[in-house]
Design a protein around this motif. Structure first.
Motif, PDB file in Angstrom:
ATOM      1  N   UNK A 109     -30.046   8.903   5.521  1.00 22.66           N
ATOM      2  CA  UNK A 109     -29.053   9.044   6.590  1.00 22.66           C
ATOM      3  C   UNK A 109     -28.658   7.725   7.254  1.00 22.66           C
ATOM      4  N   UNK A 110     -29.498   6.734   7.202  1.00 21.25           N
ATOM      5  CA  UNK A 110     -29.184   5.489   7.895  1.00 21.25           C
ATOM      6  C   UNK A 110     -28.488   4.460   7.003  1.00 21.25           C
ATOM      7  N   UNK A 111     -28.245   4.792   5.742  1.00 23.87           N
ATOM      8  CA  UNK A 111     -27.657   3.809   4.832  1.00 23.87           C
ATOM      9  C   UNK A 111     -26.130   3.860   4.865  1.00 23.87           C
ATOM     10  N   UNK A 112     -25.546   2.755   4.443  1.00 23.42           N
ATOM     11  CA  UNK A 112     -24.082   2.704   4.353  1.00 23.42           C
ATOM     12  C   UNK A 112     -23.571   3.486   3.144  1.00 23.42           C
ATOM     13  N   UNK A 113     -24.445   3.796   2.212  1.00 23.10           N
ATOM     14  CA  UNK A 113     -24.057   4.563   1.033  1.00 23.10           C
ATOM     15  C   UNK A 113     -23.583   5.946   1.431  1.00 23.10           C
ATOM     16  N   UNK A 114     -24.222   6.517   2.418  1.00 23.79           N
ATOM     17  CA  UNK A 114     -23.844   7.852   2.868  1.00 23.79           C
ATOM     18  C   UNK A 114     -22.414   7.866   3.387  1.00 23.79           C
ATOM     19  N   UNK A 115     -22.074   6.902   4.212  1.00 26.15           N
ATOM     20  CA  UNK A 115     -20.704   6.833   4.749  1.00 26.15           C
ATOM     21  C   UNK A 115     -19.701   6.580   3.638  1.00 26.15           C
ATOM     22  N   UNK A 116     -20.075   5.758   2.692  1.00 20.03           N
ATOM     23  CA  UNK A 116     -19.171   5.463   1.568  1.00 20.03           C
ATOM     24  C   UNK A 116     -18.921   6.703   0.716  1.00 20.03           C
ATOM     25  N   UNK A 117     -19.979   7.468   0.456  1.00 17.57           N
ATOM     26  CA  UNK A 117     -19.816   8.686  -0.336  1.00 17.57           C
ATOM     27  C   UNK A 117     -18.960   9.720   0.390  1.00 17.57           C
ATOM     28  N   UNK A 118     -19.173   9.880   1.672  1.00 20.43           N
ATOM     29  CA  UNK A 118     -18.370  10.830   2.449  1.00 20.43           C
ATOM     30  C   UNK A 118     -16.914  10.390   2.472  1.00 20.43           C
ATOM     31  N   UNK A 119     -16.684   9.116   2.710  1.00 21.36           N
ATOM     32  CA  UNK A 119     -15.313   8.617   2.770  1.00 21.36           C
ATOM     33  C   UNK A 119     -14.617   8.738   1.418  1.00 21.36           C
ATOM     34  N   UNK A 120     -15.298   8.373   0.351  1.00 22.77           N
ATOM     35  CA  UNK A 120     -14.657   8.446  -0.968  1.00 22.77           C
ATOM     36  C   UNK A 120     -14.426   9.893  -1.397  1.00 22.77           C
ATOM     37  N   UNK A 121     -15.362  10.778  -1.087  1.00 20.66           N
ATOM     38  CA  UNK A 121     -15.166  12.193  -1.404  1.00 20.66           C
ATOM     39  C   UNK A 121     -14.000  12.790  -0.643  1.00 20.66           C
ATOM     40  N   UNK A 122     -13.868  12.423   0.621  1.00 20.56           N
ATOM     41  CA  UNK A 122     -12.749  12.910   1.435  1.00 20.56           C
ATOM     42  C   UNK A 122     -11.426  12.377   0.905  1.00 20.56           C
ATOM     43  N   UNK A 123     -11.397  11.111   0.517  1.00 16.44           N
ATOM     44  CA  UNK A 123     -10.170  10.523  -0.041  1.00 16.44           C
ATOM     45  C   UNK A 123      -9.781  11.219  -1.340  1.00 16.44           C
ATOM     46  N   UNK A 124     -10.752  11.507  -2.195  1.00 12.94           N
ATOM     47  CA  UNK A 124     -10.459  12.183  -3.465  1.00 12.94           C
ATOM     48  C   UNK A 124      -9.899  13.575  -3.201  1.00 12.94           C
ATOM     49  N   UNK A 125     -10.474  14.309  -2.250  1.00 17.61           N
ATOM     50  CA  UNK A 125      -9.990  15.654  -1.947  1.00 17.61           C
ATOM     51  C   UNK A 125      -8.587  15.626  -1.347  1.00 17.61           C
ATOM     52  N   UNK A 126      -8.330  14.696  -0.450  1.00 18.05           N
ATOM     53  CA  UNK A 126      -6.999  14.593   0.151  1.00 18.05           C
ATOM     54  C   UNK A 126      -5.978  14.178  -0.900  1.00 18.05           C
ATOM     55  N   UNK A 127      -6.333  13.241  -1.757  1.00 16.67           N
ATOM     56  CA  UNK A 127      -5.446  12.806  -2.833  1.00 16.67           C
ATOM     57  C   UNK A 127      -5.151  13.962  -3.789  1.00 16.67           C
ATOM     58  N   UNK A 128      -6.150  14.743  -4.107  1.00 18.70           N
ATOM     59  CA  UNK A 128      -5.980  15.909  -4.966  1.00 18.70           C
ATOM     60  C   UNK A 128      -4.995  16.894  -4.341  1.00 18.70           C
ATOM     61  N   UNK A 129      -5.155  17.171  -3.066  1.00 15.62           N
ATOM     62  CA  UNK A 129      -4.269  18.106  -2.371  1.00 15.62           C
ATOM     63  C   UNK A 129      -2.834  17.580  -2.364  1.00 15.62           C
ATOM     64  N   UNK A 130      -2.645  16.317  -2.005  1.00 10.55           N
ATOM     65  CA  UNK A 130      -1.303  15.753  -1.930  1.00 10.55           C
ATOM     66  C   UNK A 130      -0.631  15.704  -3.299  1.00 10.55           C
TER      67      UNK A 130
END
Length: 163
Positions: A93-114
């Motif tokens: 939970x304290x790593x930057x990897x977690x934020x990166x994975x959440x951000x990239x997953x959200x971007x992929x989902x939004x891109x897919x929708x658009x």
């Protein structure tokens, strides 16, 4: 935890808007309502009987049906985006990897929708062109019915009987 609720609500809002026109599209022909999409795989097939009278309109309908988006690209992109978000909760939970994975997953989902919405909207123009071409040269006229309005002439008369 706050990020989890934000992302979950974002995902559910995208899912509710994904299938907003699947079964509810209706056309009015000779004051009769015709279901435009009798099934999800044969979109626009309900109008084929009428559009066959006009070769240009039929060609637009055939193009509309042949250019329907396949289900694999949205399914793969949705799975990848969801997998990235879910894998973020398995990391430290304290790593930057977690934020990166959440951000990239959200971007992929939004891109897919658009991307899906853009392809779907541009393809729907072919169906509208086929109806316009038919209405230019053939009778009876086809009018699309939506929840808030009907693009029919100013007067629409309906008589119902009850016993």
């Amino acid at each position: 935890m706050k990020e989890f609720f934000i992302i979950t609500s974002l995902l559910f809002s995208l899912v509710t808007h994904a299938n907003d026109e699947t079964c509810s599209r209706v056309a009015v022909i000779n004051q009769q309502e015709i279901l435009i999409d009798p099934s999800s795989s044969l979109r626009g097939e309900g109008l084929r009987y009428h559009l066959e009278k006009d070769k240009v309109a039929l060609s637009y309908l055939n193009d509309y049906q042949s250019l329907q988006e396949d289900i694999w690209r949205p399914a793969i992109m949705g799975t990848v985006g969801s997998g990235l978000i879910l894998s973020a909760f398995l990391t430290n939970p304290s790593s930057n990897t977690r934020r990166s994975l959440i951000a990239s997953g959200t971007v992929v989902l939004i891109l897919n929708y658009l991307l899906t919405k853009t392809i779907q909207t541009s393809n729907e123009e072919l169906l509208y062109k086929s109806i316009d071409e038919y209405n230019k040269r053939q009778e009876p006229k086809i009018f699309l019915k939506s929840d808030d309005q009907i693009n029919t002439p100013e007067i629409y008369i309906e008589k119902s009987w009850s016993f």
